[in-house]
Write a protein that holds these residues in place. Structure first.
Motif, PDB file in Angstrom:
ATOM      1  N   ARG A  31       3.862   8.168   3.019  1.00  0.00           N
ATOM      2  CA  ARG A  31       3.526   6.910   3.698  1.00  0.00           C
ATOM      3  C   ARG A  31       2.609   6.050   2.842  1.00  0.00           C
ATOM      4  NH1 ARG A  31       0.144   3.993   7.085  1.00  0.00           N
ATOM      5  NH2 ARG A  31      -1.641   5.318   6.600  1.00  0.00           N
ATOM      6  N   GLN A  32       1.615   6.651   2.204  1.00  0.00           N
ATOM      7  CA  GLN A  32       0.692   5.902   1.360  1.00  0.00           C
ATOM      8  C   GLN A  32       1.410   5.300   0.151  1.00  0.00           C
ATOM      9  OE1 GLN A  32      -2.425   5.043   1.890  1.00  0.00           O
ATOM     10  NE2 GLN A  32      -2.491   6.107   3.865  1.00  0.00           N
ATOM     11  N   LYS A  33       2.379   6.019  -0.393  1.00  0.00           N
ATOM     12  CA  LYS A  33       3.146   5.501  -1.522  1.00  0.00           C
ATOM     13  C   LYS A  33       3.946   4.272  -1.107  1.00  0.00           C
ATOM     14  CE  LYS A  33       6.611   6.884  -4.958  1.00  0.00           C
ATOM     15  NZ  LYS A  33       7.477   7.995  -5.442  1.00  0.00           N
ATOM     16  N   LEU A  34       4.555   4.350   0.061  1.00  0.00           N
ATOM     17  CA  LEU A  34       5.325   3.209   0.564  1.00  0.00           C
ATOM     18  C   LEU A  34       4.401   2.053   0.939  1.00  0.00           C
ATOM     19  CD1 LEU A  34       8.127   2.137   1.346  1.00  0.00           C
ATOM     20  CD2 LEU A  34       7.767   3.125   3.633  1.00  0.00           C
ATOM     21  N   LEU A  35       3.205   2.374   1.423  1.00  0.00           N
ATOM     22  CA  LEU A  35       2.262   1.350   1.855  1.00  0.00           C
ATOM     23  C   LEU A  35       1.882   0.414   0.711  1.00  0.00           C
ATOM     24  CD1 LEU A  35       0.585   0.293   4.228  1.00  0.00           C
ATOM     25  CD2 LEU A  35      -1.231   1.894   3.560  1.00  0.00           C
ATOM     26  N   VAL A  36       1.826   0.935  -0.506  1.00  0.00           N
ATOM     27  CA  VAL A  36       1.526   0.100  -1.671  1.00  0.00           C
ATOM     28  C   VAL A  36       2.567  -1.014  -1.793  1.00  0.00           C
ATOM     29  CG1 VAL A  36       1.360   0.060  -4.180  1.00  0.00           C
ATOM     30  CG2 VAL A  36       0.360   1.960  -2.897  1.00  0.00           C
ATOM     31  N   LYS A  37       3.830  -0.671  -1.631  1.00  0.00           N
ATOM     32  CA  LYS A  37       4.900  -1.662  -1.716  1.00  0.00           C
ATOM     33  C   LYS A  37       4.872  -2.609  -0.517  1.00  0.00           C
ATOM     34  CE  LYS A  37       8.030   1.330  -4.349  1.00  0.00           C
ATOM     35  NZ  LYS A  37       9.359   1.981  -4.375  1.00  0.00           N
ATOM     36  N   GLU A  38       4.537  -2.072   0.665  1.00  0.00           N
ATOM     37  CA  GLU A  38       4.487  -2.918   1.848  1.00  0.00           C
ATOM     38  C   GLU A  38       3.372  -3.954   1.745  1.00  0.00           C
ATOM     39  OE1 GLU A  38       6.316   0.079   5.241  1.00  0.00           O
ATOM     40  OE2 GLU A  38       4.161   0.117   4.844  1.00  0.00           O
ATOM     41  N   LYS A  39       2.219  -3.560   1.202  1.00  0.00           N
ATOM     42  CA  LYS A  39       1.127  -4.507   1.023  1.00  0.00           C
ATOM     43  C   LYS A  39       1.490  -5.563  -0.019  1.00  0.00           C
ATOM     44  CE  LYS A  39      -2.805  -1.745   2.580  1.00  0.00           C
ATOM     45  NZ  LYS A  39      -4.149  -1.229   2.243  1.00  0.00           N
ATOM     46  N   ALA A  40       2.202  -5.153  -1.045  1.00  0.00           N
ATOM     47  CA  ALA A  40       2.656  -6.111  -2.046  1.00  0.00           C
ATOM     48  C   ALA A  40       3.609  -7.128  -1.426  1.00  0.00           C
ATOM     49  CB  ALA A  40       3.340  -5.384  -3.206  1.00  0.00           C
ATOM     50  N   GLN A  41       4.450  -6.655  -0.515  1.00  0.00           N
ATOM     51  CA  GLN A  41       5.373  -7.558   0.162  1.00  0.00           C
ATOM     52  C   GLN A  41       4.607  -8.537   1.043  1.00  0.00           C
ATOM     53  OE1 GLN A  41       7.867  -5.952   3.318  1.00  0.00           O
ATOM     54  NE2 GLN A  41       9.596  -7.186   2.597  1.00  0.00           N
ATOM     55  N   THR A  42       3.563  -8.053   1.719  1.00  0.00           N
ATOM     56  CA  THR A  42       2.749  -8.933   2.553  1.00  0.00           C
ATOM     57  C   THR A  42       2.089 -10.017   1.713  1.00  0.00           C
ATOM     58  OG1 THR A  42       2.304  -7.178   4.172  1.00  0.00           O
ATOM     59  CG2 THR A  42       0.766  -9.034   4.120  1.00  0.00           C
ATOM     60  N   ARG A  43       1.534  -9.629   0.568  1.00  0.00           N
ATOM     61  CA  ARG A  43       0.898 -10.609  -0.309  1.00  0.00           C
ATOM     62  C   ARG A  43       1.923 -11.607  -0.844  1.00  0.00           C
ATOM     63  NH1 ARG A  43      -2.162  -5.905  -1.706  1.00  0.00           N
ATOM     64  NH2 ARG A  43      -0.710  -5.400  -3.403  1.00  0.00           N
ATOM     65  N   ALA A  44       3.127 -11.122  -1.150  1.00  0.00           N
ATOM     66  CA  ALA A  44       4.185 -12.011  -1.632  1.00  0.00           C
ATOM     67  C   ALA A  44       4.603 -12.986  -0.529  1.00  0.00           C
ATOM     68  CB  ALA A  44       5.389 -11.196  -2.103  1.00  0.00           C
ATOM     69  N   ARG A  45       4.651 -12.506   0.703  1.00  0.00           N
ATOM     70  CA  ARG A  45       5.005 -13.376   1.830  1.00  0.00           C
ATOM     71  C   ARG A  45       3.943 -14.459   2.030  1.00  0.00           C
ATOM     72  NH1 ARG A  45       5.294  -9.757   5.730  1.00  0.00           N
ATOM     73  NH2 ARG A  45       3.219 -10.205   6.593  1.00  0.00           N
ATOM     74  N   ASP A  46       2.667 -14.078   1.885  1.00  0.00           N
ATOM     75  CA  ASP A  46       1.589 -15.060   2.000  1.00  0.00           C
ATOM     76  C   ASP A  46       1.678 -16.102   0.890  1.00  0.00           C
ATOM     77  OD1 ASP A  46       0.595 -13.761   4.227  1.00  0.00           O
ATOM     78  OD2 ASP A  46      -0.916 -12.627   3.106  1.00  0.00           O
ATOM     79  N   ALA A  47       2.001 -15.638  -0.322  1.00  0.00           N
ATOM     80  CA  ALA A  47       2.117 -16.558  -1.455  1.00  0.00           C
ATOM     81  C   ALA A  47       3.289 -17.517  -1.257  1.00  0.00           C
ATOM     82  CB  ALA A  47       2.291 -15.770  -2.751  1.00  0.00           C
ATOM     83  N   LEU A  48       4.388 -17.020  -0.678  1.00  0.00           N
ATOM     84  CA  LEU A  48       5.541 -17.864  -0.412  1.00  0.00           C
ATOM     85  C   LEU A  48       5.195 -18.914   0.641  1.00  0.00           C
ATOM     86  CD1 LEU A  48       8.531 -18.347  -1.052  1.00  0.00           C
ATOM     87  CD2 LEU A  48       9.107 -16.755   0.784  1.00  0.00           C
ATOM     88  N   ALA A  49       4.440 -18.521   1.666  1.00  0.00           N
ATOM     89  CA  ALA A  49       4.023 -19.475   2.692  1.00  0.00           C
ATOM     90  C   ALA A  49       3.116 -20.547   2.089  1.00  0.00           C
ATOM     91  CB  ALA A  49       3.307 -18.751   3.830  1.00  0.00           C
TER      92      ALA A  49
END
Length: 263
Positions: A31-49
């Motif tokens: 879960r922690q390994k996947l969480l790194v990618k999920e947080k990156a996706q969240t930051r990318a979504r914020d940057a896109l907004a």
């Protein structure tokens, strides 16, 4: 062993190649390994907004008219006194499967997922649905389905002019005095994310209007979380509730300490 019928299923579950079953420690590590990618996706979504908030605007120069419960209204009227307007073109009209009892199944699923509009209104944003169905049919459908968002009838070329003459799509507009601008448009699978307050605000020119956002200089922003309220308790120009400010401050501090402990 129970049968599929006893489990309330019509057919047997097909054979599935499921992931490995592991220990709690191994599961948490995965879960922690996947969480790194999920947080990156969240930051990318914020940057896109943030990039979306810097898109150029298009002036709307044509006078559009809609039919509403109280008669004819203009595009500017749809803002209901606010600066931002989100318009979802729902596919509900003669020729749609299920007409007149039902709207398009996909558009109906979108409507079912719309969060309480009071939260959008609190961020100076109005959400409306529009379609070519007469108001009598819209009224009957909304009441039966329990949909509360405002819903107007298109009676001119609005849908064709803004990329939604058929099917569905979401347009975003900003009003500056008497001037109206088109600021964003999304359709097809882009509409899948629509429904939550956050996703709607993320496609608006002003965004969520919270201090952490990367927005152009001068854009309205307020402290994170502080504007949140029960949907029946928003009051125009009201100061944030003192107790809620204390609670949210404590929550933010706890999260910062938790993140610091991980470093």
């Amino acid at each position: 062993m129970t049968t599929p019928a006893e489990n309330g299923r019509k057919d047997a579950q097909p054979a599935m190649h499921t992931p490995a079953v592991v220990s709690p420690d191994a599961w948490e590590a995965a879960r922690q390994k996947l969480l790194v990618k999920e947080k990156a996706q969240t930051r990318a979504r914020d940057a896109l907004a943030a990039e979306r908030r810097r898109m150029p605007w298009m002036a709307v120069t044509k006078d559009y008219v809609f039919e509403g419960p109280a008669g004819k209204v203009s595009l500017a009227d749809l803002f209901d006194g606010r600066h931002q307007l989100i318009v979802y073109r729902a596919f509900y009209e003669p020729g749609v499967f299920g007409w007149p009892e039902q709207a398009c199944r996909g558009c109906s699923m979108v409507a079912d997922q719309v969060a309480h509009v009071a939260h959008l209104n609190a961020r100076d944003t109005t959400l409306v649905f529009v379609s070519r169905a007469p108001q009598a049919d819209i009224k009957r459908l909304r009441e039966r389905m329990g949909w509360e968002m405002p819903w107007f009838t298109i009676i001119d070329s609005f849908d064709a002019d803004f990329g939604v003459d058929e099917w569905h799509g979401t347009n975003v507009f900003y009003r500056d005095g008497d001037r109206v601008f088109r600021t964003y448009f999304v359709n097809n699978r882009g509409d899948e994310q629509m429904g939550s307050t956050w996703n709607y605000l993320d496609i608006t020119p002003l965004g969520r209007q919270e201090v952490w956002e990367d927005s152009p200089e001068g854009y309205p922003q307020t402290p994170t979380y502080k504007w949140w309220n029960w949907h029946d308790s928003y009051v125009a120009d009201a100061a944030p509730d003192k107790k809620w400010v204390e609670v949210s401050d404590a929550g933010e501090a706890a999260m910062r300490n938790k993140d610091a402990d991980k470093k």
